[in-house]
Design a protein around this motif. Structure first.
Motif, PDB file in Angstrom:
ATOM      1  N   MET A 229       0.812  -1.207   0.000  1.00 44.27           N
ATOM      2  CA  MET A 229       0.000   0.000   0.000  1.00 44.27           C
ATOM      3  C   MET A 229       0.854   1.270   0.000  1.00 44.27           C
ATOM      4  N   GLY A 230       1.927   1.242   0.735  1.00 44.62           N
ATOM      5  CA  GLY A 230       2.796   2.411   0.768  1.00 44.62           C
ATOM      6  C   GLY A 230       3.363   2.727  -0.604  1.00 44.62           C
ATOM      7  N   ALA A 231       3.761   1.675  -1.341  1.00 46.08           N
ATOM      8  CA  ALA A 231       4.315   1.878  -2.674  1.00 46.08           C
ATOM      9  C   ALA A 231       3.247   2.435  -3.628  1.00 46.08           C
ATOM     10  N   MET A 232       2.012   1.960  -3.500  1.00 42.07           N
ATOM     11  CA  MET A 232       0.943   2.459  -4.381  1.00 42.07           C
ATOM     12  C   MET A 232       0.655   3.934  -4.099  1.00 42.07           C
ATOM     13  N   LEU A 233       0.558   4.296  -2.838  1.00 39.59           N
ATOM     14  CA  LEU A 233       0.288   5.690  -2.500  1.00 39.59           C
ATOM     15  C   LEU A 233       1.442   6.593  -2.936  1.00 39.59           C
ATOM     16  N   ALA A 234       2.670   6.079  -2.835  1.00 40.25           N
ATOM     17  CA  ALA A 234       3.820   6.871  -3.280  1.00 40.25           C
ATOM     18  C   ALA A 234       3.781   7.074  -4.794  1.00 40.25           C
ATOM     19  N   ALA A 256      -8.370  -8.757 -12.182  1.00 40.23           N
ATOM     20  CA  ALA A 256      -8.702  -7.341 -12.022  1.00 40.23           C
ATOM     21  C   ALA A 256      -7.613  -6.630 -11.225  1.00 40.23           C
ATOM     22  N   PRO A 257      -7.395  -5.356 -11.491  1.00 43.24           N
ATOM     23  CA  PRO A 257      -6.360  -4.621 -10.762  1.00 43.24           C
ATOM     24  C   PRO A 257      -6.890  -4.036  -9.459  1.00 43.24           C
ATOM     25  N   VAL A 258      -6.001  -3.540  -8.661  1.00 40.94           N
ATOM     26  CA  VAL A 258      -6.364  -2.696  -7.518  1.00 40.94           C
ATOM     27  C   VAL A 258      -6.593  -1.287  -8.073  1.00 40.94           C
ATOM     28  N   THR A 259      -7.719  -0.684  -7.695  1.00 42.94           N
ATOM     29  CA  THR A 259      -8.070   0.634  -8.224  1.00 42.94           C
ATOM     30  C   THR A 259      -7.991   1.677  -7.127  1.00 42.94           C
ATOM     31  N   LEU A 260      -7.198   2.699  -7.365  1.00 41.21           N
ATOM     32  CA  LEU A 260      -7.086   3.829  -6.439  1.00 41.21           C
ATOM     33  C   LEU A 260      -7.758   5.028  -7.088  1.00 41.21           C
ATOM     34  N   ARG A 261      -8.734   5.552  -6.395  1.00 42.42           N
ATOM     35  CA  ARG A 261      -9.478   6.712  -6.893  1.00 42.42           C
ATOM     36  C   ARG A 261      -8.998   7.961  -6.170  1.00 42.42           C
ATOM     37  N   LEU A 262      -8.740   9.021  -6.936  1.00 39.34           N
ATOM     38  CA  LEU A 262      -8.216  10.259  -6.369  1.00 39.34           C
ATOM     39  C   LEU A 262      -9.069  11.443  -6.799  1.00 39.34           C
ATOM     40  N   ARG A 263      -8.900  12.518  -6.079  1.00 41.21           N
ATOM     41  CA  ARG A 263      -9.610  13.765  -6.406  1.00 41.21           C
ATOM     42  C   ARG A 263      -8.585  14.886  -6.568  1.00 41.21           C
ATOM     43  N   GLN A 264      -8.553  15.460  -7.765  1.00 41.79           N
ATOM     44  CA  GLN A 264      -7.671  16.587  -8.021  1.00 41.79           C
ATOM     45  C   GLN A 264      -8.374  17.891  -7.609  1.00 41.79           C
ATOM     46  N   PHE A 275      -8.367   8.024 -11.712  1.00 40.51           N
ATOM     47  CA  PHE A 275      -8.158   6.628 -11.342  1.00 40.51           C
ATOM     48  C   PHE A 275      -6.737   6.196 -11.694  1.00 40.51           C
ATOM     49  N   LEU A 276      -6.165   5.394 -10.808  1.00 41.74           N
ATOM     50  CA  LEU A 276      -4.912   4.699 -11.071  1.00 41.74           C
ATOM     51  C   LEU A 276      -5.154   3.208 -10.846  1.00 41.74           C
ATOM     52  N   TYR A 277      -4.610   2.366 -11.735  1.00 42.16           N
ATOM     53  CA  TYR A 277      -4.813   0.925 -11.670  1.00 42.16           C
ATOM     54  C   TYR A 277      -3.458   0.250 -11.433  1.00 42.16           C
ATOM     55  N   PHE A 278      -3.423  -0.649 -10.433  1.00 39.66           N
ATOM     56  CA  PHE A 278      -2.169  -1.269 -10.016  1.00 39.66           C
ATOM     57  C   PHE A 278      -2.245  -2.784 -10.130  1.00 39.66           C
ATOM     58  N   ASP A 279      -1.108  -3.379 -10.456  1.00 39.74           N
ATOM     59  CA  ASP A 279      -0.947  -4.826 -10.375  1.00 39.74           C
ATOM     60  C   ASP A 279      -0.863  -5.188  -8.886  1.00 39.74           C
ATOM     61  N   THR A 282       2.825  -6.717  -8.031  1.00 36.11           N
ATOM     62  CA  THR A 282       4.041  -5.922  -8.206  1.00 36.11           C
ATOM     63  C   THR A 282       3.858  -4.459  -7.877  1.00 36.11           C
ATOM     64  N   THR A 283       2.600  -4.022  -7.678  1.00 37.42           N
ATOM     65  CA  THR A 283       2.225  -2.618  -7.465  1.00 37.42           C
ATOM     66  C   THR A 283       2.652  -1.732  -8.637  1.00 37.42           C
ATOM     67  N   ALA A 284       2.915  -2.358  -9.784  1.00 39.51           N
ATOM     68  CA  ALA A 284       3.210  -1.571 -10.986  1.00 39.51           C
ATOM     69  C   ALA A 284       1.934  -0.898 -11.483  1.00 39.51           C
ATOM     70  N   VAL A 285       2.046   0.320 -11.996  1.00 44.02           N
ATOM     71  CA  VAL A 285       0.902   1.037 -12.538  1.00 44.02           C
ATOM     72  C   VAL A 285       0.532   0.439 -13.892  1.00 44.02           C
ATOM     73  N   LEU A 286      -0.700  -0.051 -14.005  1.00 40.33           N
ATOM     74  CA  LEU A 286      -1.168  -0.657 -15.248  1.00 40.33           C
ATOM     75  C   LEU A 286      -1.878   0.335 -16.151  1.00 40.33           C
ATOM     76  N   GLY A 287      -2.392   1.409 -15.587  1.00 38.22           N
ATOM     77  CA  GLY A 287      -3.111   2.398 -16.380  1.00 38.22           C
ATOM     78  C   GLY A 287      -3.637   3.507 -15.500  1.00 38.22           C
ATOM     79  N   GLU A 288      -4.183   4.514 -16.136  1.00 39.30           N
ATOM     80  CA  GLU A 288      -4.731   5.648 -15.398  1.00 39.30           C
ATOM     81  C   GLU A 288      -5.853   6.289 -16.204  1.00 39.30           C
TER      82      GLU A 288
END
Length: 371
Positions: A229-234, A256-264, A275-279, A282-288
């Motif tokens: 989680m720390g790596a994803m938030l970073a 399915a990926p882990v989806t992090l929703r943000l507000r700009q 939205f950011l999508y993570f593996d 590996t916590t690699a970013v798969l898309g946004e």
């Protein structure tokens, strides 16, 4: 106009109670955060990624699988956790559990939202509320047209002068014209949200909206892994340094990926549309998905919920949308009462005419009926 008036009255008599329910629940939900009575609900958001990562890691290692976590923010200072089995909890920003529930019936703010949005009937209820919203829009437009011919009798008041059908009609007509702009806006935004095809049609002059594409985890990667989680938030902080994390969605199916929703900062929607999508492994970013690149139609759609739920505009707009909901509740409920009371009075008068009352004769009067 006579046909329009009859259609307005009869439709109102049948659908008015449902619209009244939607209006009353909507007025209460404007104040949903303030009606969430748990400890630390009024705490200011801390925006501490390290503390948030610790809480998310603890949840990921817990016995119960987590579905999603909505983070504390402006208006509600606790995190809301929803588990895969439908139960949930509120956590303070320090990670302390302040409330638990196994059913939405244990939390008034949760079942009230479901009642307003889905009538407690799932997807079928959501469609029903959309149809009710369309009927409400017809009432607003037809009501304005019908009011115009009677505008000389305009005498606005918050409550009918008497609880008689005639006084209720006068009150209904004048209250309706006063609140018509707010009613039209609240009903239109609600319909556009729950009936996406109508929203897409109305927003089509602004351009076509691209469908949100959720990437899949590459084949062969570990499923069910506990992400860092720390790596994803970073990663999110590096990609969107000014954005606020609002919700984390765990994968609901394999691949399915882990989806992090943000507000700009420029977004009106409380939980944002970034939205950011993570593996998960590996916590690699798969898309946004960045609203900046979404186009004018998506920009307009993003405004629907905050306008409808008064999550923008401050206290003044909250009071305005509360007034709109109360007005809809009054217009719908009193319309039903006034219409069916009128029908009852007509039927009662017809029965009395067919069967007039004949009091018994007094002793010694013979066949003379006492008047």
């Amino acid at each position: 106009m006579r046909l329009l008036a009859q259609l307005h009255r009869w439709t109102g008599a049948l659908a008015g109670a449902l619209l009244a329910l939607l209006g009353l629940t909507g007025a209460l939900l404007v104040w949903r955060n303030r009606l969430t009575f748990v400890q630390h609900a009024g705490d200011a958001p801390r925006h501490d990624d390290a503390a948030l990562a610790r809480i998310l890691d603890a949840l990921a290692q817990g016995a119960r699988p987590v579905d999603r976590v909505t983070f504390a923010g402006d208006g509600l200072g606790v995190h809301q956790v929803v588990f895969a089995d439908g139960s949930g909890a509120y956590l303070s920003q320090g990670g302390e559990i302040v409330a638990r529930w196994t059913s939405i019936w244990q939390r008034p703010e949760l079942w009230l939202f479901d009642l307003h949005h889905r009538l407690l009937l799932g997807d079928a209820g959501e469609t029903a509320t959309g149809i009710a919203g369309l009927i409400g829009l017809f009432f607003v437009v037809s009501g304005v047209l019908l009011w115009w011919r009677m505008r000389a009798r305009f005498r606005p008041r918050p409550w009918p002068a008497r609880m008689t059908p005639g006084a209720i009609v006068h009150h209904h007509r004048d209250l309706g014209i006063l609140t018509a702009p707010l009613l039209f806006l609240s009903l239109l935004t609600g319909v556009m949200m729950v009936l996406p095809s109508i929203g897409q049609l109305l927003l089509s002059p602004l351009g076509q909206e691209e469908r949100l594409r959720v990437p899949e985890v590459p084949p062969g990667h570990v499923t069910g892994a506990r992400p860092d989680m720390g790596a994803m938030l970073a990663s999110a902080r590096r990609r969107f340094p000014e954005a606020e994390p609002r919700r984390l969605q765990w994968p609901r199916k394999p691949g399915a990926p882990v989806t992090l929703r943000l507000r700009q900062p420029f977004e009106w929607t409380p939980n944002g549309r970034t939205f950011l999508y993570f593996d998960p492994a590996t916590t690699a970013v798969l898309g946004e998905a960045d609203p900046v690149d979404a186009g004018a139609a998506a920009w307009a759609r993003e405004k629907l919920y905050p306008v409808h739920a008064a999550r923008t505009g401050g206290l003044a707009w909250k009071l305005a949308m509360t007034a709109s909901g109360i007005a809809l509740a009054l217009l719908g409920s009193l319309a039903v009462y006034g219409f069916w009371r009128t029908r009852w009075n007509i039927r009662s008068a017809a029965r009395r005419k067919r069967h007039p009352y004949r009091p018994a004769s007094s002793p010694g009067d013979g066949d003379v009926t006492i008047p």
